[in-house]
Motif scaffolding. Structure first.
Motif, PDB file in Angstrom:
ATOM      1  N   MET A 226       0.880  -1.164   0.000  1.00  0.00           N
ATOM      2  CA  MET A 226       0.000   0.000   0.000  1.00  0.00           C
ATOM      3  C   MET A 226       0.915   1.211   0.000  1.00  0.00           C
ATOM      4  O   MET A 226       1.488   1.580   1.041  1.00  0.00           O
ATOM      5  CB  MET A 226      -0.933   0.004   1.222  1.00  0.00           C
ATOM      6  N   ASP A 227       1.140   1.730  -1.187  1.00  0.00           N
ATOM      7  CA  ASP A 227       2.105   2.806  -1.382  1.00  0.00           C
ATOM      8  C   ASP A 227       3.480   2.388  -0.834  1.00  0.00           C
ATOM      9  O   ASP A 227       4.039   1.410  -1.274  1.00  0.00           O
ATOM     10  CB  ASP A 227       1.604   4.115  -0.775  1.00  0.00           C
ATOM     11  N   GLU A 228       3.983   3.065   0.197  1.00  0.00           N
ATOM     12  CA  GLU A 228       5.336   2.771   0.684  1.00  0.00           C
ATOM     13  C   GLU A 228       5.383   1.606   1.676  1.00  0.00           C
ATOM     14  O   GLU A 228       6.472   1.166   2.065  1.00  0.00           O
ATOM     15  CB  GLU A 228       5.935   4.027   1.340  1.00  0.00           C
ATOM     16  N   ALA A 229       4.218   1.103   2.091  1.00  0.00           N
ATOM     17  CA  ALA A 229       4.154   0.020   3.080  1.00  0.00           C
ATOM     18  C   ALA A 229       4.016  -1.332   2.386  1.00  0.00           C
ATOM     19  O   ALA A 229       3.423  -1.439   1.303  1.00  0.00           O
ATOM     20  CB  ALA A 229       2.970   0.237   4.025  1.00  0.00           C
ATOM     21  N   LEU A 230       4.559  -2.370   3.027  1.00  0.00           N
ATOM     22  CA  LEU A 230       4.495  -3.716   2.460  1.00  0.00           C
ATOM     23  C   LEU A 230       4.217  -4.721   3.568  1.00  0.00           C
ATOM     24  O   LEU A 230       4.867  -4.706   4.624  1.00  0.00           O
ATOM     25  CB  LEU A 230       5.813  -4.073   1.768  1.00  0.00           C
ATOM     26  N   CYS A 231       3.257  -5.617   3.304  1.00  0.00           N
ATOM     27  CA  CYS A 231       2.872  -6.635   4.274  1.00  0.00           C
ATOM     28  C   CYS A 231       2.930  -8.018   3.649  1.00  0.00           C
ATOM     29  O   CYS A 231       2.486  -8.221   2.513  1.00  0.00           O
ATOM     30  CB  CYS A 231       1.453  -6.372   4.780  1.00  0.00           C
ATOM     31  N   VAL A 232       3.477  -8.968   4.411  1.00  0.00           N
ATOM     32  CA  VAL A 232       3.412 -10.383   4.056  1.00  0.00           C
ATOM     33  C   VAL A 232       2.427 -11.048   5.015  1.00  0.00           C
ATOM     34  O   VAL A 232       2.562 -10.915   6.230  1.00  0.00           O
ATOM     35  CB  VAL A 232       4.793 -11.057   4.164  1.00  0.00           C
ATOM     36  N   PHE A 233       1.459 -11.756   4.461  1.00  0.00           N
ATOM     37  CA  PHE A 233       0.398 -12.367   5.260  1.00  0.00           C
ATOM     38  C   PHE A 233       0.268 -13.824   4.831  1.00  0.00           C
ATOM     39  O   PHE A 233       0.095 -14.120   3.651  1.00  0.00           O
ATOM     40  CB  PHE A 233      -0.918 -11.636   5.002  1.00  0.00           C
ATOM     41  N   VAL A 234       0.338 -14.735   5.805  1.00  0.00           N
ATOM     42  CA  VAL A 234       0.259 -16.173   5.523  1.00  0.00           C
ATOM     43  C   VAL A 234      -0.778 -16.795   6.444  1.00  0.00           C
ATOM     44  O   VAL A 234      -0.814 -16.491   7.638  1.00  0.00           O
ATOM     45  CB  VAL A 234       1.628 -16.859   5.733  1.00  0.00           C
ATOM     46  N   VAL A 235      -1.623 -17.671   5.880  1.00  0.00           N
ATOM     47  CA  VAL A 235      -2.654 -18.339   6.679  1.00  0.00           C
ATOM     48  C   VAL A 235      -2.624 -19.837   6.418  1.00  0.00           C
ATOM     49  O   VAL A 235      -2.371 -20.278   5.292  1.00  0.00           O
ATOM     50  CB  VAL A 235      -4.062 -17.767   6.377  1.00  0.00           C
ATOM     51  N   ASP A 236      -2.819 -20.610   7.467  1.00  0.00           N
ATOM     52  CA  ASP A 236      -2.937 -22.066   7.396  1.00  0.00           C
ATOM     53  C   ASP A 236      -4.216 -22.456   8.124  1.00  0.00           C
ATOM     54  O   ASP A 236      -4.322 -22.278   9.338  1.00  0.00           O
ATOM     55  CB  ASP A 236      -1.714 -22.726   8.051  1.00  0.00           C
ATOM     56  N   MET A 237      -5.188 -22.980   7.372  1.00  0.00           N
ATOM     57  CA  MET A 237      -6.427 -23.458   7.986  1.00  0.00           C
ATOM     58  C   MET A 237      -6.144 -24.828   8.585  1.00  0.00           C
ATOM     59  O   MET A 237      -6.515 -25.872   8.060  1.00  0.00           O
ATOM     60  CB  MET A 237      -7.551 -23.519   6.948  1.00  0.00           C
ATOM     61  N   SER A 238      -5.458 -24.807   9.703  1.00  0.00           N
ATOM     62  CA  SER A 238      -4.855 -26.006  10.287  1.00  0.00           C
ATOM     63  C   SER A 238      -5.684 -26.645  11.381  1.00  0.00           C
ATOM     64  O   SER A 238      -5.396 -27.762  11.825  1.00  0.00           O
ATOM     65  CB  SER A 238      -3.487 -25.636  10.883  1.00  0.00           C
ATOM     66  N   GLY A 239      -6.691 -25.925  11.892  1.00  0.00           N
ATOM     67  CA  GLY A 239      -7.410 -26.381  13.067  1.00  0.00           C
ATOM     68  C   GLY A 239      -6.723 -25.990  14.365  1.00  0.00           C
ATOM     69  O   GLY A 239      -7.240 -26.257  15.449  1.00  0.00           O
ATOM     70  N   ARG A 240      -5.557 -25.343  14.253  1.00  0.00           N
ATOM     71  CA  ARG A 240      -4.792 -24.947  15.437  1.00  0.00           C
ATOM     72  C   ARG A 240      -4.656 -23.419  15.466  1.00  0.00           C
ATOM     73  O   ARG A 240      -4.008 -22.847  14.589  1.00  0.00           O
ATOM     74  CB  ARG A 240      -3.407 -25.603  15.420  1.00  0.00           C
ATOM     75  N   PRO A 241      -5.246 -22.761  16.451  1.00  0.00           N
ATOM     76  CA  PRO A 241      -5.182 -21.301  16.503  1.00  0.00           C
ATOM     77  C   PRO A 241      -3.810 -20.797  16.932  1.00  0.00           C
ATOM     78  O   PRO A 241      -3.262 -21.230  17.946  1.00  0.00           O
ATOM     79  CB  PRO A 241      -6.252 -20.933  17.539  1.00  0.00           C
TER      80      PRO A 241
END
Length: 202
Positions: free
Chosen positions: A107-122
């Motif tokens: 988002m413009d100058e900002a950068l995010c890495v987002f990873v999700v695992d629907m693992s059943g484990r919160p």
């Protein structure tokens, strides 16, 4: 809350989360087009949820009432709890889905890495600076939203805000990435029989 997978796997659930502090009603269609009607009483938070819905192609309706005159913590957290719960109800034990999703979103100058695992484990892992005020919105409650979400959805999420100067841009990158990564994780794959795990159950 109402959950809908859509397509040939439609499942409906209804319910409400109500406490002395908040009342939250959520409707979610996993296989949607990004349509959203959201009212939490917190304009910046509404905007972030709009982004999640649009970029993740989730149809999302939220009506929340909370003690926002005290602070935003309870309302934001309970929306996360309700969204996580309704998502889990929509996914039928995580069968037939990709399970993993990731997004690298600027988002413009900002950068995010987002990873999700629907693992059943919160589990929530959060890295990167995202504290301070955006108008009257306290950005630290965003983590409370995700804590509530992972606990109820039964998933693992890693958020890494790599860099950025503008706090609004950082949080916006997080919610856009959230939508895109979750969309990938919940996408059905006809080649996956049952759950994507050698254990046979999540």
């Amino acid at each position: 809350m109402e959950a809908c997978r859509g397509g040939g796997h439609e499942k409906n659930r209804e319910g409400r989360k109500k406490t002395n502090e908040t009342k939250v009603i959520v409707s979610l269609a996993v296989d949607g087009d990004g349509t959203h009607i959201i009212s939490t009483g917190i304009p910046f938070f509404d905007h972030m949820l709009h982004l999640f819905s649009k970029h993740g192609l989730f149809d999302l309706q939220i009506e929340a009432q909370g003690d926002i005159d005290v602070d935003y913590h309870h309302t934001v957290e309970d929306v996360g709890i309700a969204m996580g719960r309704v998502l889990r109800e929509a996914l039928a034990g995580f069968e037939g889905i990709e399970r993993y999703g990731h997004a690298i979103t600027p988002m413009d100058e900002a950068l995010c890495v987002f990873v999700v695992d629907m693992s059943g484990r919160p589990n929530l892992v959060w890295r990167g600076e995202a504290e301070g005020k955006i108008g009257v919105f306290d950005a630290e409650v965003v983590r409370e939203f995700f804590k509530g979400f992972v606990n109820e959805a039964g998933c693992t999420i890693h958020v890494n805000i790599l860099y950025g100067e503008n706090l609004h841009h950082k949080i916006e990158a997080v919610f856009k990435a959230f939508g895109k990564a979750l969309r990938q994780a919940v996408t059905e794959n006809e080649r996956i029989k049952g759950v994507l795990s050698t254990k046979g159950v999540l």
